[in-house]
Design a protein around this motif. Structure first.
Motif: not given
Length: 168
Positions: A83-88, A90
């Motif tokens: 997942i390239p732009n996962a949030t903290n 997530q």
């Protein structure tokens, strides 16, 4: 033959005939027992060979079930990295889910955690004391767990690292 008893000549003829029959019967019995012995010996050798093969396979593939139960954990970790732009949030949620998967895999393979609660009597077979600290609890009891330990089938893989209350 007088009075119903065989004469000496008759007895001599009867004895060898009887001995020959006994010898033939004993030889036949010997052949039968020898055959049974050889068959039993061959069966025992085959059983031993099969048992050796089974033990070899068991040693070779003993870890197979454990490795298989860890594959979903690896899949989850790879999915998280993908997942390239996962949030903290997530990532944290994924880490918790992966940790649950790992716990389930260990549990299925009979790996049990050793994490004694504070106040538990120190057990040198399951715990390793790192230090003794003054505490408001009974002496030689666990104050804190620094690192959890693990058992597998009632055998210590790693003892729990703990601090222990010092005598007052």
């Amino acid at each position: 033959m007088q009075n119903g008893t065989p004469s000496t000549a008759d007895r001599q003829d009867a004895v060898p005939n009887s001995l020959e029959e006994r010898l033939a019967a004993l030889e036949a019995r010997h052949a039968e027992v020898s055959d049974a012995y050889l068959r039993a010996k061959a069966e025992a050798e085959n059983t031993r060979r099969r048992a050796d093969e089974e033990m070899s396979k068991a040693r070779k593939f003993a870890i197979e079930g454990f490795a298989e139960s860890l594959l979903p954990v690896r899949d989850s970790l790879e999915a998280a990295i993908a997942i390239p732009n996962a949030t903290n949030e997530q990532l944290l949620e994924g880490v918790h889910a992966t940790l649950r998967q790992l716990g389930q895999a260990l549990e299925r393979n009979k790996v049990v955690q050793i994490a004694p609660p504070p106040g538990t009597k120190f057990d040198p077979h399951q715990h390793q004391a790192i230090s003794m600290v003054p505490a408001d609890q009974e002496a030689n009891t666990v104050v804190a767990v620094l690192q959890k330990g693990y058992l597998i089938a009632d055998r210590i893989l790693r003892p729990a690292l703990v601090t222990v209350s010092a005598p007052k």
